[in-house]
Scaffold this motif. Structure first.
Motif, PDB file in Angstrom:
ATOM      1  N   HIS A  99      36.863  43.216  39.587  1.00 60.07           N
ATOM      2  CA  HIS A  99      37.636  42.055  40.239  1.00 60.07           C
ATOM      3  C   HIS A  99      37.565  40.980  39.269  1.00 60.07           C
ATOM      4  CE1 HIS A  99      37.452  38.480  42.640  1.00 60.07           C
ATOM      5  NE2 HIS A  99      38.386  39.138  43.328  1.00 60.07           N
ATOM      6  N   ALA A 100      36.731  40.657  38.598  1.00 61.48           N
ATOM      7  CA  ALA A 100      36.766  39.352  37.652  1.00 61.48           C
ATOM      8  C   ALA A 100      37.969  39.729  36.337  1.00 61.48           C
ATOM      9  CB  ALA A 100      35.457  39.286  36.806  1.00 61.48           C
ATOM     10  N   GLU A 101      38.236  40.900  36.237  1.00 58.00           N
ATOM     11  CA  GLU A 101      39.236  41.394  35.302  1.00 58.00           C
ATOM     12  C   GLU A 101      40.576  41.012  35.669  1.00 58.00           C
ATOM     13  OE1 GLU A 101      39.121  42.547  32.262  1.00 58.00           O
ATOM     14  OE2 GLU A 101      37.370  43.466  32.139  1.00 58.00           O
ATOM     15  N   GLN A 102      40.656  40.594  37.006  1.00 56.73           N
ATOM     16  CA  GLN A 102      42.150  40.213  37.707  1.00 56.73           C
ATOM     17  C   GLN A 102      42.442  38.838  37.254  1.00 56.73           C
ATOM     18  OE1 GLN A 102      42.309  41.503  42.068  1.00 56.73           O
ATOM     19  NE2 GLN A 102      40.981  43.065  41.542  1.00 56.73           N
ATOM     20  N   TYR A 103      41.344  38.028  37.200  1.00 54.58           N
ATOM     21  CA  TYR A 103      41.374  36.760  36.867  1.00 54.58           C
ATOM     22  C   TYR A 103      41.954  36.636  35.122  1.00 54.58           C
ATOM     23  CZ  TYR A 103      38.555  34.905  40.445  1.00 54.58           C
ATOM     24  OH  TYR A 103      37.842  34.811  41.467  1.00 54.58           O
ATOM     25  N   VAL A 104      41.576  37.697  34.441  1.00 54.98           N
ATOM     26  CA  VAL A 104      42.072  37.977  33.045  1.00 54.98           C
ATOM     27  C   VAL A 104      43.704  38.315  32.994  1.00 54.98           C
ATOM     28  CG1 VAL A 104      41.994  39.147  30.911  1.00 54.98           C
ATOM     29  CG2 VAL A 104      39.955  38.477  32.189  1.00 54.98           C
ATOM     30  N   GLU A 105      44.032  39.202  34.161  1.00 52.10           N
ATOM     31  CA  GLU A 105      45.336  39.676  33.973  1.00 52.10           C
ATOM     32  C   GLU A 105      46.191  38.668  34.545  1.00 52.10           C
ATOM     33  OE1 GLU A 105      45.270  42.944  36.458  1.00 52.10           O
ATOM     34  OE2 GLU A 105      43.557  44.006  35.257  1.00 52.10           O
ATOM     35  N   ALA A 106      45.771  37.630  35.523  1.00 55.09           N
ATOM     36  CA  ALA A 106      46.768  36.556  35.888  1.00 55.09           C
ATOM     37  C   ALA A 106      46.515  35.387  35.186  1.00 55.09           C
ATOM     38  CB  ALA A 106      46.199  36.309  37.413  1.00 55.09           C
ATOM     39  N   GLY A 107      45.775  35.287  33.988  1.00 54.32           N
ATOM     40  CA  GLY A 107      45.294  34.069  33.359  1.00 54.32           C
ATOM     41  C   GLY A 107      46.360  33.627  32.121  1.00 54.32           C
ATOM     42  N   GLY A 108      47.254  34.544  31.831  1.00 55.50           N
ATOM     43  CA  GLY A 108      48.364  34.418  30.783  1.00 55.50           C
ATOM     44  C   GLY A 108      47.528  34.561  29.416  1.00 55.50           C
ATOM     45  N   ASP A 109      47.544  33.620  28.465  1.00 53.55           N
ATOM     46  CA  ASP A 109      47.273  33.620  27.234  1.00 53.55           C
ATOM     47  C   ASP A 109      46.264  32.116  27.003  1.00 53.55           C
ATOM     48  OD1 ASP A 109      46.165  34.604  24.577  1.00 53.55           O
ATOM     49  OD2 ASP A 109      48.326  34.218  23.778  1.00 53.55           O
ATOM     50  N   PRO A 110      45.478  31.765  27.333  1.00 51.30           N
ATOM     51  CA  PRO A 110      44.786  30.680  27.460  1.00 51.30           C
ATOM     52  C   PRO A 110      44.145  30.326  25.994  1.00 51.30           C
ATOM     53  CG  PRO A 110      43.409  31.819  28.644  1.00 51.30           C
ATOM     54  CD  PRO A 110      44.485  32.844  28.245  1.00 51.30           C
ATOM     55  N   ARG A 111      44.099  29.147  25.627  1.00 54.17           N
ATOM     56  CA  ARG A 111      43.359  28.737  24.419  1.00 54.17           C
ATOM     57  C   ARG A 111      42.226  27.768  25.076  1.00 54.17           C
ATOM     58  NH1 ARG A 111      48.524  26.559  23.856  1.00 54.17           N
ATOM     59  NH2 ARG A 111      47.730  24.633  24.286  1.00 54.17           N
ATOM     60  N   ALA A 112      42.162  27.074  26.234  1.00 51.47           N
ATOM     61  CA  ALA A 112      41.071  26.478  26.816  1.00 51.47           C
ATOM     62  C   ALA A 112      40.696  26.874  28.240  1.00 51.47           C
ATOM     63  CB  ALA A 112      41.346  25.121  26.652  1.00 51.47           C
ATOM     64  N   VAL A 113      39.902  27.200  28.794  1.00 55.44           N
ATOM     65  CA  VAL A 113      39.369  27.701  30.207  1.00 55.44           C
ATOM     66  C   VAL A 113      38.397  26.938  30.622  1.00 55.44           C
ATOM     67  CG1 VAL A 113      38.928  29.620  31.444  1.00 55.44           C
ATOM     68  CG2 VAL A 113      40.190  29.947  29.445  1.00 55.44           C
ATOM     69  N   ILE A 114      38.443  26.637  32.049  1.00 57.17           N
ATOM     70  CA  ILE A 114      37.083  25.992  32.630  1.00 57.17           C
ATOM     71  C   ILE A 114      36.935  27.079  33.996  1.00 57.17           C
ATOM     72  CG2 ILE A 114      36.438  24.183  34.111  1.00 57.17           C
ATOM     73  CD1 ILE A 114      37.930  22.265  32.486  1.00 57.17           C
ATOM     74  N   ASP A 115      35.684  27.474  34.166  1.00 51.34           N
ATOM     75  CA  ASP A 115      35.141  28.032  35.353  1.00 51.34           C
ATOM     76  C   ASP A 115      34.489  27.046  36.334  1.00 51.34           C
ATOM     77  OD1 ASP A 115      35.043  30.453  36.802  1.00 51.34           O
ATOM     78  OD2 ASP A 115      32.975  30.561  36.096  1.00 51.34           O
ATOM     79  N   LEU A 116      35.307  26.905  37.276  1.00 54.45           N
ATOM     80  CA  LEU A 116      34.326  26.241  38.317  1.00 54.45           C
ATOM     81  C   LEU A 116      33.237  26.671  39.014  1.00 54.45           C
ATOM     82  CD1 LEU A 116      37.734  24.583  39.937  1.00 54.45           C
ATOM     83  CD2 LEU A 116      36.197  23.604  37.779  1.00 54.45           C
ATOM     84  N   GLY A 117      31.961  26.197  39.140  1.00 55.78           N
ATOM     85  CA  GLY A 117      30.990  26.568  39.918  1.00 55.78           C
ATOM     86  C   GLY A 117      30.599  28.108  39.699  1.00 55.78           C
ATOM     87  N   SER A 118      30.356  28.201  38.083  1.00 58.27           N
ATOM     88  CA  SER A 118      30.367  29.705  37.585  1.00 58.27           C
ATOM     89  C   SER A 118      29.088  30.659  37.929  1.00 58.27           C
ATOM     90  CB  SER A 118      30.174  29.465  35.861  1.00 58.27           C
ATOM     91  OG  SER A 118      31.094  28.914  35.427  1.00 58.27           O
ATOM     92  N   GLY A 119      28.139  29.946  38.619  1.00 55.20           N
ATOM     93  CA  GLY A 119      27.106  30.679  39.497  1.00 55.20           C
ATOM     94  C   GLY A 119      26.356  31.551  38.297  1.00 55.20           C
ATOM     95  N   GLY A 120      26.449  32.970  38.430  1.00 52.81           N
ATOM     96  CA  GLY A 120      26.041  33.908  37.772  1.00 52.81           C
ATOM     97  C   GLY A 120      26.903  34.461  36.504  1.00 52.81           C
ATOM     98  N   GLY A 121      27.973  34.138  36.337  1.00 53.81           N
ATOM     99  CA  GLY A 121      28.853  34.210  35.351  1.00 53.81           C
ATOM    100  C   GLY A 121      30.044  35.374  35.582  1.00 53.81           C
ATOM    101  N   LEU A 122      30.344  35.232  36.943  1.00 50.66           N
ATOM    102  CA  LEU A 122      31.671  36.173  37.362  1.00 50.66           C
ATOM    103  C   LEU A 122      32.813  35.172  38.137  1.00 50.66           C
ATOM    104  CD1 LEU A 122      29.839  39.118  39.118  1.00 50.66           C
ATOM    105  CD2 LEU A 122      31.250  39.302  37.055  1.00 50.66           C
ATOM    106  N   PRO A 123      33.800  34.785  37.619  1.00 47.27           N
ATOM    107  CA  PRO A 123      34.325  35.723  36.493  1.00 47.27           C
ATOM    108  C   PRO A 123      34.006  35.068  35.207  1.00 47.27           C
ATOM    109  CG  PRO A 123      36.088  34.262  37.340  1.00 47.27           C
ATOM    110  CD  PRO A 123      34.737  33.959  38.035  1.00 47.27           C
ATOM    111  N   GLY A 124      33.577  33.922  34.990  1.00 47.52           N
ATOM    112  CA  GLY A 124      33.362  33.116  33.737  1.00 47.52           C
ATOM    113  C   GLY A 124      33.030  33.744  32.604  1.00 47.52           C
ATOM    114  N   LEU A 125      31.988  34.622  32.433  1.00 46.95           N
ATOM    115  CA  LEU A 125      31.499  35.588  31.281  1.00 46.95           C
ATOM    116  C   LEU A 125      32.644  36.509  30.980  1.00 46.95           C
ATOM    117  CD1 LEU A 125      27.741  35.664  31.673  1.00 46.95           C
ATOM    118  CD2 LEU A 125      29.095  34.250  30.013  1.00 46.95           C
ATOM    119  N   VAL A 126      33.191  37.070  31.905  1.00 48.27           N
ATOM    120  CA  VAL A 126      34.162  38.119  31.824  1.00 48.27           C
ATOM    121  C   VAL A 126      35.361  37.631  31.213  1.00 48.27           C
ATOM    122  CG1 VAL A 126      35.708  40.034  32.987  1.00 48.27           C
ATOM    123  CG2 VAL A 126      33.300  39.677  33.691  1.00 48.27           C
ATOM    124  N   VAL A 127      35.788  36.650  31.584  1.00 45.69           N
ATOM    125  CA  VAL A 127      36.978  35.853  30.982  1.00 45.69           C
ATOM    126  C   VAL A 127      36.649  35.401  29.819  1.00 45.69           C
ATOM    127  CG1 VAL A 127      38.360  33.518  31.376  1.00 45.69           C
ATOM    128  CG2 VAL A 127      37.915  34.764  33.329  1.00 45.69           C
TER     129      VAL A 127
END
Length: 192
Positions: free
Chosen positions: A29-57
């Motif tokens: 499921h977290a990989e879907q954020y990657v697929e929709a995320g383009g080609d970012p140079r800088a990313v913020i993950d809001l309310g990262s919790g345990g790392g999904l999707p932040g660590l995958v991204v």
């Protein structure tokens, strides 16, 4: 074969940072954020919790500077464990603070480099909370990618057009289990 990301997220889950459920499915499921995320140079993950999707991204966008924002100390510690275990310390930061405080401070910064290409949010809050926190820090042309409930009313979005207009975002639609919103401009658009 189990990769390092799966092992780390499994350990975070074992320590209570991620809810019960199959980690492989959660990573998919977290990989879907990657697929929709383009080609970012800088990313913020809001309310990262345990790392999904932040660590995958962070793992998949190997050149991006990533900020994981988490206000709960225990979860922030687990994120730091994940960052260290995955060897991401040179470009991934854990910000232990409230999302609204972090993004409003960043948005007030005079430096244009403060803007990011991608903001991600999984189960963070209501659309107005997510848009309010993300829109001020996404550069024009950048993306906000959010989780969507598994069952949605066909042809109906949780993202009200007035909210989107007020935050300068447009709805690019569902991309699997996530929705991508595109930032049109730095200045909120006027609604008619």
């Amino acid at each position: 074969m189990t990769d390092q990301l799966t092992l780390v997220l499994s350990e975070i889950q074992r320590r209570g940072g991620i809810g019960r459920g199959d980690i492989t499915t959660a990573i998919a499921h977290a990989e879907q954020y990657v697929e929709a995320g383009g080609d970012p140079r800088a990313v913020i993950d809001l309310g990262s919790g345990g790392g999904l999707p932040g660590l995958v991204v962070a793992m998949r966008f190997g050149d991006a500077e990533v900020t994981l924002i988490e206000r709960r100390a225990k979860r922030a510690d687990l994120l730091r464990f994940g960052v260290l275990s995955l060897g991401l310390g040179d470009r991934v930061t854990v910000a232990e603070c409230d999302v609204a405080t972090f993004t409003s401070r960043l948005a007030r910064s005079p430096d244009a480099a403060r803007l990011v290409d991608l903001v991600t949010a999984r189960s963070f809050g209501r659309p107005e909370e997510v848009a309010g926190a993300a829109a001020p820090v996404v550069r024009p042309g950048g993306f906000l990618v959010v989780s969507e409930p598994p069952v949605a009313v066909p042809h109906r979005s949780r993202w009200d057009h007035r909210l989107l207009a007020a935050t300068g975002l447009i709805d690019d639609g569902r991309h699997g289990g996530v929705r991508r919103l595109i930032k049109l401009s730095d200045v909120p658009l006027c609604s008619t």
